[in-house]
Design an enzyme around this catalytic site. Sequence first.
Site, PDB file in Angstrom:
ATOM      1  N   HIS A  74       0.670  -1.217  -0.303  1.00  0.00           N
ATOM      2  CA  HIS A  74      -0.057  -0.217   0.010  1.00  0.00           C
ATOM      3  C   HIS A  74       0.603   1.250  -0.300  1.00  0.00           C
ATOM      4  O   HIS A  74       1.681   1.258   0.733  1.00  0.00           O
ATOM      5  CB  HIS A  74      -1.066   0.328   1.205  1.00  0.00           C
ATOM      6  N   ASN A 128       7.542  -3.843   3.518  1.00  0.00           N
ATOM      7  CA  ASN A 128       6.347  -3.070   4.076  1.00  0.00           C
ATOM      8  C   ASN A 128       6.388  -3.526   5.573  1.00  0.00           C
ATOM      9  O   ASN A 128       5.385  -2.489   5.788  1.00  0.00           O
ATOM     10  CB  ASN A 128       5.749  -4.620   2.861  1.00  0.00           C
ATOM     11  N   ASP A 154      14.528  18.141  -0.588  1.00  0.00           N
ATOM     12  CA  ASP A 154      15.068  18.501  -1.789  1.00  0.00           C
ATOM     13  C   ASP A 154      15.323  17.550  -2.072  1.00  0.00           C
ATOM     14  O   ASP A 154      15.581  17.469  -3.890  1.00  0.00           O
ATOM     15  CB  ASP A 154      16.396  19.930  -1.047  1.00  0.00           C
ATOM     16  N   GLU A 163      12.857  15.725  -4.356  1.00  0.00           N
ATOM     17  CA  GLU A 163      12.597  16.117  -5.546  1.00  0.00           C
ATOM     18  C   GLU A 163      13.783  16.248  -6.308  1.00  0.00           C
ATOM     19  O   GLU A 163      13.503  16.254  -7.065  1.00  0.00           O
ATOM     20  CB  GLU A 163      12.636  17.709  -4.633  1.00  0.00           C
ATOM     21  N   ASP A 205       7.420  19.185  -7.491  1.00  0.00           N
ATOM     22  CA  ASP A 205       7.567  20.251  -6.613  1.00  0.00           C
ATOM     23  C   ASP A 205       6.843  19.572  -5.491  1.00  0.00           C
ATOM     24  O   ASP A 205       5.589  19.877  -5.874  1.00  0.00           O
ATOM     25  CB  ASP A 205       7.132  20.894  -7.357  1.00  0.00           C
ATOM     26  N   GLN A 221       8.987  27.241   1.823  1.00  0.00           N
ATOM     27  CA  GLN A 221       9.622  25.585   0.857  1.00  0.00           C
ATOM     28  C   GLN A 221      11.386  25.974   1.180  1.00  0.00           C
ATOM     29  O   GLN A 221      11.236  24.304   1.500  1.00  0.00           O
ATOM     30  CB  GLN A 221       9.191  25.880  -0.524  1.00  0.00           C
ATOM     31  N   GLU A 236      12.303  22.729   3.691  1.00  0.00           N
ATOM     32  CA  GLU A 236      12.850  21.616   2.575  1.00  0.00           C
ATOM     33  C   GLU A 236      14.190  20.913   2.566  1.00  0.00           C
ATOM     34  O   GLU A 236      14.761  19.897   2.070  1.00  0.00           O
ATOM     35  CB  GLU A 236      12.843  21.482   0.692  1.00  0.00           C
TER      36      GLU A 236
END
Length: 284
Positions: free
Chosen positions: A122, A153, A252, A255, A261, A271, A275
């Site tokens: 999941h 998991n 960061d 990303e 983003d 942000q 981040e």
Amino acid sequence: MGNRIHYYFILFSIVIFGCKETEVTPQKSADLPLSEHLTLGNPSGATDNITDINNYLLLKPQYALSYSRDRGIPNWVSWHVSPDWLGSADRQDDFRADMSLPSGWYKVSATSYTGSGFDRGHNLPSADRTKTVEDNSSTFLMTNMIPQAPNHNRQTWASLEDYTRDLVRVGMEAYVIMGSYGVGGTGSNGPTNTIDNGRVTVPRNIWKVVVVLPQGENDITRINESTRVIAVNTPNINTVNTDWGGYRTTVDEIEQATGYDLLSALPEQLQRVLEAKVDNGPTR
């Protein structure tokens, strides 16, 4: 008479071509209904345009996700965890294909992972949706699953999921984004790149971002530079460390690895601060 014919021709052309342009304009994500589960933003700019085959937006009452047709798994899933979503509904275990996917797309089935050495892992956990039977059942759609190494998991990820709910039970709420990227993981049968005859990609990395707030209203406006943000990035392997805290990183970094983003709904300066942090809070 000639001028009149010329006038009607121009008018006719405007009507015809104007209608055609309207008909082919794709629906943008900004035109879609707002979702509680996208409070922090739409990480990949996913839309429900059928041409976005590998960044297709599915909005469920219980969560939102970006789906990749070619990989057969979600790119990311986003959801809100609060007391409003927790109750006493039993785990339904009704794994099934998601029939809301566009006609003609291959629909991963409940048996697609059978014998693969990977769990039907999941993204949005079953235990995060226990208010009603319908809510819990929604988490068993295969568009919410990835091939996940069993120990990852059942141990590492289960511990992080339990911890998130524990925070909610003591007065917090959380916005969670989970995703995966890359190709190739190691399950109980060893390493592999795909399952289901190549139709489902096994991701190399599995990540999660959890934004933690005291329970309240107007959540987006209550996020500040002191808000706890837990970012975790893990290898999808069966020998993964059971302590998820050892895999903490920055938003960061996630990303950079994904191109997403992740907290785009926040002001840019906020942000940048949130981040760049690595969480150092408790893990249990």
